[in-house]
Motif scaffolding. Structure first.
Motif, PDB file in Angstrom:
ATOM      1  N   PRO A 139      36.292  -2.527  24.580  1.00  0.00           N
ATOM      2  CA  PRO A 139      37.529  -2.357  23.794  1.00  0.00           C
ATOM      3  C   PRO A 139      38.103  -0.964  24.002  1.00  0.00           C
ATOM      4  O   PRO A 139      37.363   0.019  24.200  1.00  0.00           O
ATOM      5  N   LEU A 140      39.419  -0.865  23.951  1.00  0.00           N
ATOM      6  CA  LEU A 140      40.092   0.406  24.190  1.00  0.00           C
ATOM      7  C   LEU A 140      39.639   1.470  23.200  1.00  0.00           C
ATOM      8  O   LEU A 140      39.424   2.632  23.568  1.00  0.00           O
ATOM      9  N   THR A 141      39.478   1.084  21.943  1.00  0.00           N
ATOM     10  CA  THR A 141      39.077   2.047  20.923  1.00  0.00           C
ATOM     11  C   THR A 141      37.680   2.594  21.196  1.00  0.00           C
ATOM     12  O   THR A 141      37.437   3.798  21.068  1.00  0.00           O
ATOM     13  N   ALA A 142      36.760   1.707  21.576  1.00  0.00           N
ATOM     14  CA  ALA A 142      35.394   2.151  21.859  1.00  0.00           C
ATOM     15  C   ALA A 142      35.366   3.114  23.048  1.00  0.00           C
ATOM     16  O   ALA A 142      34.678   4.140  23.017  1.00  0.00           O
ATOM     17  N   THR A 143      36.118   2.794  24.088  1.00  0.00           N
ATOM     18  CA  THR A 143      36.195   3.685  25.247  1.00  0.00           C
ATOM     19  C   THR A 143      36.818   5.015  24.857  1.00  0.00           C
ATOM     20  O   THR A 143      36.400   6.086  25.331  1.00  0.00           O
TER      21      THR A 143
END
Length: 328
Positions: A139-143
């Motif tokens: 997920p973009l947020t995790a990255t």
């Protein structure tokens, strides 16, 4: 009896025709219907609604106050230099185009190189394929959290590794460097898969013929591999341009502490900022801004399609061949 027999024959022919049509297209319609429903609900309807809203001073909270403006919203965004919308749109569009000039070549060349290396099938190449594609499923947020910690000023791994003292996420220039690295790391997986599939589909006899003619490895890549995967390159270029012209999430996550923050705004970032709060009367203006962005994306991709189009020889080569025949 004759009239009844003819009616039955016509009925049989009609039923056979309907059955044949269903057998041909029934399953196709059945499997494509969900796509068309989703396309209508989540693309076609919002597009038409946004186009209508762009022609109004549109108050989303109180539609009774809507005021017809025609193309005044577009004029204010594109040509009215005194308008804040004009300044926000053009400055953010300039940043968006600039970062695309950096990102797009890197997001084509790096996965192309990796695909070529993996296609040589070194030891453990299946693991390499999985590792290269792996960032794309996060997920973009995790990255973004990973990169926030990597480039943290006080305890970040990057500063610790190189012994530097750089506040990467404070200045716009260094923040853009981190954003570009973020986009490359998380976005090359898709193009890698596309290019790998194209390279695996090349007829190996072409390389054998090239080797017989004396072509070295570099010449084989340039003269055989790249022309054979032209369609895959065009697809990768198209999706990369359209994707990063809509850049937003990476800037939002990594630029929270950047000063001045407006220096990392892309067009989508400006649109999202306008929609925050209770200023419902701006919906018509931001709809026009989104359509302007869509027109510019269409212009860029259209230019790309024109440049990469299939060129035909036309009459010039035919005339040259006829002249050659007369000489011979």
């Amino acid at each position: 009896m004759t009239g009844r027999r003819l009616t039955l024959e016509e009925y049989s022919r009609r039923e056979a025709r309907l059955t044949s049509l269903f057998r041909k297209y029934g399953l196709v319609l059945l499997f494509t219907l969900p796509y068309f429903v989703m396309f209508g609900l989540f693309f076609l309807y919002p597009f038409v609604k946004g186009l209508i809203m762009s022609l109004y001073k549109y108050n989303y909270a109180n539609p009774a106050e809507n005021e017809w403006r025609g193309f005044q919203n577009f004029y204010k965004i594109l040509f009215d230099a005194e308008s804040s919308y004009f300044q926000d749109f053009w400055s953010s569009l300039g940043r968006t185009v600039t970062v695309n000039l950096v990102l797009v070549p890197l997001c084509i060349l790096i996965p192309l190189l990796l695909a070529y290396l993996v296609n040589t099938k070194p030891w453990g190449y299946k693991w390499y394929r999985a590792i290269i594609y792996l960032p794309g499923i996060f997920p973009l947020t995790a990255t973004g959290v990973i990169f926030l910690n990597l480039f943290n000023y006080q305890y970040g791994f990057v500063n610790s590794l190189f012994g530097t003292d750089v506040n990467w996420l404070l200045n716009p220039e260094t923040t853009w460097v981190v954003i570009v690295l973020f986009c490359i790391w998380g976005g090359i997986g898709t193009n890698f898969v596309i290019f790998s599939a194209g390279l695996q589909g090349i007829d190996k006899s072409l390389f054998e013929a090239g080797a017989i003619d004396g072509a070295n490895k570099l010449q084989q890549v340039v003269c055989i591999s790249l022309p054979q995967i032209k369609n895959q390159l065009i697809i990768g270029l198209f999706t990369t341009i359209t994707g990063y012209m809509n850049l937003y999430g990476q800037n939002y996550i990594l630029g929270a502490f950047t000063q001045p923050q407006k220096d990392i705004y892309t067009v989508i970032y400006v649109i999202q900022n306008q929609l925050m709060g209770t200023r419902y009367e701006v919906y018509g203006m931001v709809s026009a801004m989104a359509i302007c962005l869509g027109l510019f994306i269409g212009l860029f991709t259209g230019l790309q399609m024109f440049v990469t189009r299939e060129r035909k020889g036309g009459h010039r080569h035919a005339k040259a061949f006829l002249a050659f025949q007369k000489q011979g």
